[in-house]
Each structure stands twice: as structure tokens, then as C-alpha cells.
Design an enzyme around this catalytic site. Structure first.
Site, mmCIF file in Angstrom:
data_model
loop_
_atom_site.group_PDB
_atom_site.id
_atom_site.type_symbol
_atom_site.label_atom_id
_atom_site.label_comp_id
_atom_site.label_asym_id
_atom_site.label_seq_id
_atom_site.Cartn_x
_atom_site.Cartn_y
_atom_site.Cartn_z
ATOM 1 N N ASN A 2 48.630 37.572 46.964
ATOM 2 C CA ASN A 2 47.966 38.912 46.882
ATOM 3 C C ASN A 2 47.842 39.421 45.578
ATOM 4 O O ASN A 2 48.789 38.838 44.547
ATOM 5 C CB ASN A 2 48.661 39.983 47.702
ATOM 6 N N CYS A 3 46.924 40.082 45.279
ATOM 7 C CA CYS A 3 47.034 40.934 43.897
ATOM 8 C C CYS A 3 48.315 41.783 43.555
ATOM 9 O O CYS A 3 48.984 41.932 44.414
ATOM 10 C CB CYS A 3 45.857 41.555 43.632
ATOM 11 N N GLY A 4 48.389 42.023 42.040
ATOM 12 C CA GLY A 4 49.490 42.880 41.844
ATOM 13 C C GLY A 4 48.959 44.065 41.554
ATOM 14 O O GLY A 4 48.144 44.205 40.607
ATOM 15 N N SER A 217 46.342 43.407 38.693
ATOM 16 C CA SER A 217 46.441 41.757 38.173
ATOM 17 C C SER A 217 45.777 40.987 39.335
ATOM 18 O O SER A 217 46.272 41.194 40.581
ATOM 19 C CB SER A 217 47.770 41.273 38.162
ATOM 20 N N PHE A 219 44.166 38.221 41.850
ATOM 21 C CA PHE A 219 44.503 36.824 42.539
ATOM 22 C C PHE A 219 43.333 36.704 43.472
ATOM 23 O O PHE A 219 43.416 37.358 44.583
ATOM 24 C CB PHE A 219 45.897 36.542 43.039
#
Length: 220
Positions: A2-4, A217, A219
């Protein structure tokens, strides 16, 4: 995967440099949540949203336009992307955005080129690197709007402009309004988490302060 995502905020809504620096550190520490290409200098995307840095924007407006911005909440600043190497499209998109802004009863203050440093970017982001300029607009038209009405008109301006530019240039034209609101401003791009504050020089300016930052961030 997953994204941050992370959030830093002053509980008393007091702008400070610490909020900006802590948000940058948080984003960098989430590098493991983001993606990159075979070239580690080519990121999947990262960005930072800030509560409007009022004192910073007020100074820039005075320097560039000799204008004193109205109180916080009665002006908006947007980071706008334009396709690289297409001067006609840039001029046309600016004209459309300015016309729609005036048609909705708002006042166009001007444009500020956003200072950047692309020396740390990989080949892919450099090849597609947009021209980024800041659009300043105020709630000082013929009819003074309430805060809610101002935000509604800003949203309409954004949507109308996106629709018109898509019809004129196509949905992949490279023109993109990152945000258009009096409350926040967004700095983002095809960057790694480490590159965001390196690329956007505003974020290294000690006078750039805010009470809030949301970082991301990507992904994919």
C-alpha cells in the site's frame, strides 16, 4: 503493498517551521512504502499537502504583484502543471482558467513560476517534467462571497477549466490543477519521497511555515 500516508499538525493551529520539517522527515522515512523504477532516481510519485502558508504567500504576492492579499480564507493559491515544451498550450490554458475565474466573480491576482531543482531526478521524470506555476486568486470581486460560497466557486472554476481544456487538448494534455482552495496547497510530482523537498525550493525556504501537513508516498 500500500501507499504511505502521514499527518503532522499543530493542535493549536499555530504555523511553524517544525511542522514542515517534521512532515518532510516523515515522508522520507516512508520511502519503503513508495515505488520506484529500475532507476532509483525515478519515483512512483510523492507529495505534501500544507495548510496554506499564509505569511509566505503574502510576501510573494507583495514582491511579485505589489498586492496585499486579503485575510486568510479570502484568497487561494494553486500549483498548476503545464505540459513541457508547449508554449501555446500554456498560454491557452492560462487564458481559460483566468476567464472562468472572472466569470465566477473572482479576482485574478497573477501567476508565479514555482522555483524547482531537477538535478536529482532520473530520466523518466525529467522527460515528463511539467512547468509548474502558482495561480493567485482572491474573493474580492464585485459581489463579496461567504467563505462557503468562495470555496464552491473555486471548485466550479477548477472543474469548468478541466472540462474545457480536456475538450481542447485531450485528457492527457499535461495540464493539471493540483488543488484550488483557500485552505491548503499541494506540492507533488513523479518524485521519490526524498526528492519532494529537494525539488520544490519553496519547501526549503525558512519562511515557509504551516500548521498542517499531509504527506503521501505512492505505490502503484
Amino acid at each position: 503493498e500500500n501507499c504511505g500516508v502521514g499527518l503532522v499538525a499543530s493542535l493549536k493551529s499555530i504555523p511553524s517551521r517544525r511542522v514542515v520539517d517534521d512532515a518532510d522527515e516523515m515522508l522520507i522515512r516512508m520511502s519503503h512504502r513508495g515505488g520506484c523504477g529500475s532507476d532509483p532516481a525515478s519515483g512512483d510519485g510523492a507529495g505534501m499537502l500544507f495548510g496554506m502558508p499564509d505569511s509566505f504567500m503574502r510576501t510573494k504576492a507583495k514582491e511579485l504583484f505589489a498586492v496585499d492579499l486579503p485575510p486568510m480564507g479570502e484568497y487561494a493559491v494553486s500549483n498548476v502543471f503545464f505540459a513541457p515544451g508547449n508554449e501555446k498550450a500554456l498560454v491557452d490554458c492560462k487564458a481559460i482558467l483566468e476567464r472562468n475565474t472572472r466569470d465566477r466573480g473572482l479576482t485574478v491576482v497573477g501567476w508565479r513560476p514555482v522555483p524547482v531543482d531537477n538535478s536529482m531526478l532520473g530520466k523518466d521524470p525529467v522527460d515528463s517534467e511539467p512547468v509548474t506555476e502558482q495561480f493567485f486568486v482572491t474573493n474580492s470581486g464585485p459581489k463579496k462571497l461567504s467563505q462557503r460560497q468562495f470555496e464552491q466557486e473555486l471548485m466550479l472554476v477548477r472543474k469548468m477549466t478541466e472540462d474545457e481544456t480536456n475538450q481542447l487538448l485531450g485528457p492527457e494534455s499535461g495540464f493539471y490543477i493540483n488543488s484550488l482552495t483557500s485552505a491548503t496547497i499541494t506540492y507533488k510530482g513523479q518524485l521519490t519521497p526524498e526528492q519532494v523537498s529537494q525539488y520544490y525550493l519553496d519547501l526549503k525556504d525558512p519562511t515557509f511555515i504551516s500548521h498542517l501537513s499531509l504527506v503521501h508516498s505512492r505505490f502503484s
